[in-house]
Write an enzyme that holds these catalytic residues in place. Structure first.
Site, PDB file in Angstrom:
ATOM      1  N   GLU A 116      43.845  47.468  -8.376  1.00  0.00           N
ATOM      2  CA  GLU A 116      44.690  47.084  -7.244  1.00  0.00           C
ATOM      3  C   GLU A 116      44.595  45.575  -7.041  1.00  0.00           C
ATOM      4  O   GLU A 116      43.506  45.032  -6.893  1.00  0.00           O
ATOM      5  CB  GLU A 116      44.205  47.816  -5.993  1.00  0.00           C
ATOM      6  CG  GLU A 116      45.096  47.563  -4.810  1.00  0.00           C
ATOM      7  CD  GLU A 116      44.691  48.408  -3.616  1.00  0.00           C
ATOM      8  OE1 GLU A 116      43.506  48.383  -3.255  1.00  0.00           O
ATOM      9  OE2 GLU A 116      45.559  49.084  -3.044  1.00  0.00           O
ATOM     10  N   CYS A 148      48.703  49.171   0.552  1.00  0.00           N
ATOM     11  CA  CYS A 148      48.012  50.107  -0.331  1.00  0.00           C
ATOM     12  C   CYS A 148      48.993  50.961  -1.121  1.00  0.00           C
ATOM     13  O   CYS A 148      48.717  51.354  -2.242  1.00  0.00           O
ATOM     14  CB  CYS A 148      47.100  50.995   0.491  1.00  0.00           C
ATOM     15  SG  CYS A 148      47.956  51.762   1.863  1.00  0.00           S
ATOM     16  N   GLY A 176      40.616  51.301   3.849  1.00  0.00           N
ATOM     17  CA  GLY A 176      40.140  50.080   3.205  1.00  0.00           C
ATOM     18  C   GLY A 176      39.998  50.286   1.718  1.00  0.00           C
ATOM     19  O   GLY A 176      40.643  51.165   1.127  1.00  0.00           O
ATOM     20  N   SER A 177      39.136  49.489   1.122  1.00  0.00           N
ATOM     21  CA  SER A 177      39.011  49.507  -0.337  1.00  0.00           C
ATOM     22  C   SER A 177      38.292  50.769  -0.819  1.00  0.00           C
ATOM     23  O   SER A 177      37.509  51.374  -0.074  1.00  0.00           O
ATOM     24  CB  SER A 177      38.227  48.279  -0.787  1.00  0.00           C
ATOM     25  OG  SER A 177      36.938  48.309  -0.212  1.00  0.00           O
ATOM     26  N   THR A 178      38.529  51.118  -2.059  1.00  0.00           N
ATOM     27  CA  THR A 178      37.888  52.292  -2.645  1.00  0.00           C
ATOM     28  C   THR A 178      36.367  52.085  -2.717  1.00  0.00           C
ATOM     29  O   THR A 178      35.600  53.023  -2.471  1.00  0.00           O
ATOM     30  CB  THR A 178      38.493  52.590  -4.024  1.00  0.00           C
ATOM     31  OG1 THR A 178      39.857  52.992  -3.815  1.00  0.00           O
ATOM     32  CG2 THR A 178      37.764  53.706  -4.751  1.00  0.00           C
ATOM     33  N   ALA A 201      34.378  50.391  -0.657  1.00  0.00           N
ATOM     34  CA  ALA A 201      33.784  50.640   0.668  1.00  0.00           C
ATOM     35  C   ALA A 201      33.907  52.127   1.015  1.00  0.00           C
ATOM     36  O   ALA A 201      32.982  52.716   1.582  1.00  0.00           O
ATOM     37  CB  ALA A 201      34.468  49.776   1.724  1.00  0.00           C
ATOM     38  N   GLY A 202      35.027  52.735   0.636  1.00  0.00           N
ATOM     39  CA  GLY A 202      35.232  54.163   0.924  1.00  0.00           C
ATOM     40  C   GLY A 202      34.185  55.034   0.261  1.00  0.00           C
ATOM     41  O   GLY A 202      33.716  56.018   0.838  1.00  0.00           O
TER      42      GLY A 202
HETATM   43  P1  NAD Z   1      37.479  46.558   2.803  1.00  0.00           P
HETATM   44  O1  NAD Z   1      37.193  47.922   2.367  1.00  0.00           O
HETATM   45  O2  NAD Z   1      36.626  45.470   2.330  1.00  0.00           O
HETATM   46  O3  NAD Z   1      37.453  46.472   4.412  1.00  0.00           O
HETATM   47  C1  NAD Z   1      38.173  47.350   5.217  1.00  0.00           C
HETATM   48  C2  NAD Z   1      37.437  47.489   6.550  1.00  0.00           C
HETATM   49  O4  NAD Z   1      36.192  48.147   6.340  1.00  0.00           O
HETATM   50  C3  NAD Z   1      37.082  46.186   7.239  1.00  0.00           C
HETATM   51  O5  NAD Z   1      37.153  46.397   8.634  1.00  0.00           O
HETATM   52  C4  NAD Z   1      35.638  45.949   6.784  1.00  0.00           C
HETATM   53  O6  NAD Z   1      34.937  45.125   7.679  1.00  0.00           O
HETATM   54  C5  NAD Z   1      35.099  47.360   6.768  1.00  0.00           C
HETATM   55  N1  NAD Z   1      34.032  47.653   5.819  1.00  0.00           N
HETATM   56  C6  NAD Z   1      33.900  47.211   4.545  1.00  0.00           C
HETATM   57  N2  NAD Z   1      32.811  47.786   3.957  1.00  0.00           N
HETATM   58  C7  NAD Z   1      32.286  48.633   4.871  1.00  0.00           C
HETATM   59  C8  NAD Z   1      31.174  49.534   4.864  1.00  0.00           C
HETATM   60  N3  NAD Z   1      30.406  49.689   3.786  1.00  0.00           N
HETATM   61  N4  NAD Z   1      30.932  50.256   5.966  1.00  0.00           N
HETATM   62  C9  NAD Z   1      31.705  50.138   7.075  1.00  0.00           C
HETATM   63  N5  NAD Z   1      32.762  49.281   7.139  1.00  0.00           N
HETATM   64  C10 NAD Z   1      33.043  48.548   6.061  1.00  0.00           C
HETATM   65  O7  NAD Z   1      38.993  46.340   2.442  1.00  0.00           O
HETATM   66  P2  NAD Z   1      39.851  45.012   2.466  1.00  0.00           P
HETATM   67  O8  NAD Z   1      39.775  44.371   1.150  1.00  0.00           O
HETATM   68  O9  NAD Z   1      39.568  44.198   3.663  1.00  0.00           O
HETATM   69  O10 NAD Z   1      41.289  45.702   2.690  1.00  0.00           O
HETATM   70  C11 NAD Z   1      42.177  45.976   1.678  1.00  0.00           C
HETATM   71  C12 NAD Z   1      41.983  47.365   1.099  1.00  0.00           C
HETATM   72  O11 NAD Z   1      42.401  48.378   2.019  1.00  0.00           O
HETATM   73  C13 NAD Z   1      42.794  47.587  -0.138  1.00  0.00           C
HETATM   74  O12 NAD Z   1      41.999  48.079  -1.170  1.00  0.00           O
HETATM   75  C14 NAD Z   1      43.843  48.621   0.263  1.00  0.00           C
HETATM   76  O13 NAD Z   1      44.304  49.430  -0.728  1.00  0.00           O
HETATM   77  C15 NAD Z   1      43.169  49.362   1.327  1.00  0.00           C
HETATM   78  N6  NAD Z   1      44.163  49.978   2.217  1.00  0.00           N
HETATM   79  C16 NAD Z   1      44.382  51.319   2.118  1.00  0.00           C
HETATM   80  C17 NAD Z   1      45.335  51.929   2.902  1.00  0.00           C
HETATM   81  C18 NAD Z   1      45.582  53.411   2.812  1.00  0.00           C
HETATM   82  O14 NAD Z   1      46.041  53.993   3.761  1.00  0.00           O
HETATM   83  N7  NAD Z   1      45.278  54.056   1.728  1.00  0.00           N
HETATM   84  C19 NAD Z   1      46.060  51.179   3.813  1.00  0.00           C
HETATM   85  C20 NAD Z   1      45.823  49.812   3.890  1.00  0.00           C
HETATM   86  C21 NAD Z   1      44.849  49.219   3.083  1.00  0.00           C
END
Ligand code: NAD
Length: 477
Positions: free
Chosen positions: A382, A284, A228-230, A232-233
């Site tokens: 991004e 991503c 997911g997003s940086t 949240a990561g």
């Molecule tokens: P996001 O981080 O908001 O959400 C991703 C997932 O995490 C969702 O299921 C969301 O409900 C969950 N989430 C969000 N915050 C959380 C937290 N604090 N604790 C636990 N779960 C949480 O991301 P998004 O905007 O929905 O998705 C797009 C992002 O994902 C982009 O930034 C993209 O670059 C990234 N992405 C990365 C890869 C990779 O492999 N590097 C692949 C695909 C997407």
């Protein structure tokens, strides 16, 4: 309309604890196409408890890798046979163009599963070493209960990157799909039941970020795998750091495609259609910074603008479509916001812009900005949509410098007539992958990021190791 009123917990379709629901809206028609329960903390407790019992009580972790591979091989065969239904479903829920979906949302996840099924036979699960006082058995054991949290853009792929190695390793999993794209996980759950996956080995609870955060911190979880997003990561990594809980993070990217002086421009532009704009640019690893030598800048700008401007934008279920709608209304707002930012920062709009291609559906015009400086926000942040930034460079060292001048470090590519030289340039790029004259993720090679793009690797044997603990058993000679 796909209505699901249960959650997949403990191998059963279980009633949710709460009454909230998530509506899945078609990005093309803006109509509700599905409904699932909105998972709560109580549902996460139930799912972790089921996964915990399946792990602590077995049989899954105590089966041999070959026995687990047999069950997962049945799942892989079902997946292979029915992948078109998965591709259609993902396109319906999040707007991926069907031609991309057939590969990226269905065939590729199945290939990843089959790769790990096959790897079970050749992987070194145990080896004997000569220790100081006698022989030592080094064995690899499943890490335990895994929380798998993933986004909406390639839901089956990002889930399978975690699920396949975790299950082959002998772990049990609680998967949390995103609220935008939870429907495909239900199809996978049906297939897993049919394949005979033991109860509790896979549990699925669609939910928002609060319930996701609760799952990350849950005392019953042994490892967290997140895509997911940086932003949240970072927060998930901090929680795992506090608890000393292993975590894999696959985060955002702002990858560069370096076009070298000698590149075949027609082939490069054709290759960038995929490398830069795959999955509506909601990828991503999309190479959204295009670096062109100043000597060929006008030529590159013209060819790229023609390609981007000619893309067929429309119904993602239509086989002629190259760019579908953005997955969510807020995603379109975000992308349009960046188009405004690019204009305000003084970049030159070469094609696209803020005129929406269709009145209905969350469409944006594929957009190319020229004369972009690597300092601009459209070059640093991004965007996650079909918006490209063309950046001129002076000499190869400058190109490498610009490519590396990013907070991210996920992917990249080099386009050249001299492949061996391209490989040398690729070696200089500080990213987890960098293609030459193409960009592809292979199931048997590691995928992940440097810097703000994450921690750890998925895919390949490296991706399996992420779900294993290594144990040494020394004994007297
Ligand atoms: P996001 O981080 O908001 O959400 C991703 C997932 O995490 C969702 O299921 C969301 O409900 C969950 N989430 C969000 N915050 C959380 C937290 N604090 N604790 C636990 N779960 C949480 O991301 P998004 O905007 O929905 O998705 C797009 C992002 O994902 C982009 O930034 C993209 O670059 C990234 N992405 C990365 C890869 C990779 O492999 N590097 C692949 C695909 C997407």
């Amino acid at each position: 309309m796909r209505e699901h009123d249960r959650l997949f917990i403990g191998g059963q379709w279980a009633d949710p604890a709460g009454t909230g629901t998530i509506e899945v809206v078609s990005p093309h028609t803006e109509e509700v196409v599905g409904r699932v329960p909105d998972g709560t903390e109580a549902d996460m407790d139930a799912a972790v408890d089921a996964a915990r019992r399946a792990f602590d009580g077995g049989p899954w972790p105590r089966m041999t890798p070959a026995e687990r591979a047999e069950v997962l091989g049945r799942l892989s065969a079902i997946y292979a046979e029915r992948q078109q239904s998965m591709a259609d479903l993902v396109t319906e829920e999040m707007g991926s163009p069907i031609l991309f979906s057939i590969f990226g949302q269905a065939a590729l996840p199945q290939m990843v599963l089959q790769y790990y099924v096959d790897l079970a036979a050749s992987f070194t699960w145990e080896d004997e070493r000569a220790g100081m006082l006698g022989p030592v058995t080094v064995t690899r054991e499943p890490i335990g209960v895994v929380a798998a949290i993933y986004p909406w853009n390639v839901p089956q792929f990002t889930l399978m990157l975690k699920l396949a190695p975790a299950l082959v390793a002998g772990c049990t999993v609680v998967a949390k799909p995103s609220p935008e794209a939870p429907l495909d996980a239900y199809l996978l759950a049906e297939w897993a039941r049919e394949a005979g996956l033991p109860d509790g080995v896979l549990n699925i609870v669609p939910a928002g970020r609060e319930a996701g955060a609760y799952l990350v911190a849950h005392p019953g979880v042994d490892k967290v795998a997140f895509t997911g997003s940086t932003a949240a990561g970072r927060s998930i990594g901090a929680v795992c750091g506090q608890r000393l809980r292993p975590v894999t993070l696959e985060l955002g990217g702002k990858s560069a495609a370096i076009i070298l002086e000698d590149a075949d421009l027609a082939a490069t532009v054709e290759g960038l259609k995929m490398a830069a704009l795959m999955n509506n640019g909601e990828a991503c690893a999309a190479q959204t910074r295009i670096l062109a030598p100043r000597s060929r800048y006008d030529e590159v700008a013209g060819a790229l603008a023609a390609m981007v401007g000619d893309l067929v934008v429309g119904d993602p279920a239509d086989y002629g479509t190259e760019i579908g709608p953005m997955a969510a209304r807020r995603q379109r707002e975000r992308v349009e916001g960046y188009i405004r930012i690019g204009r305000d920062e003084g970049a030159t709009l070469l094609t696209g812009g803020l005129d929406r291609p269709h009145d209905r559906g969350w469409y944006v015009a594929p957009t190319l900005f020229g004369d972009v400086s690597n300092k601009m926000r459209i070059a640093r942040e991004e965007i996650f949509g079909p918006v490209l930034a063309l950046i001129p460079y002076d000499g190869e060292d400058d190109a490498v410098r610009i490519a590396n001048d990013s907070d991210y470090g996920l992917g990249g590519s080099v386009w050249t007539a001299d492949v061996a030289h391209g490989v040398e340039v690729a070696r200089r790029i500080r990213t987890g992958s960098c293609g030459v004259n193409l960009y592809v993720l292979d199931p048997n090679t590691p995928f992940g990021g440097y810097k703000d793009s994450g921690l750890g690797r998925e895919l390949g044997p490296e991706g399996l190791t992420a779900y294993l603990e290594h144990k040494a058993i020394p004994r007297p000679a």
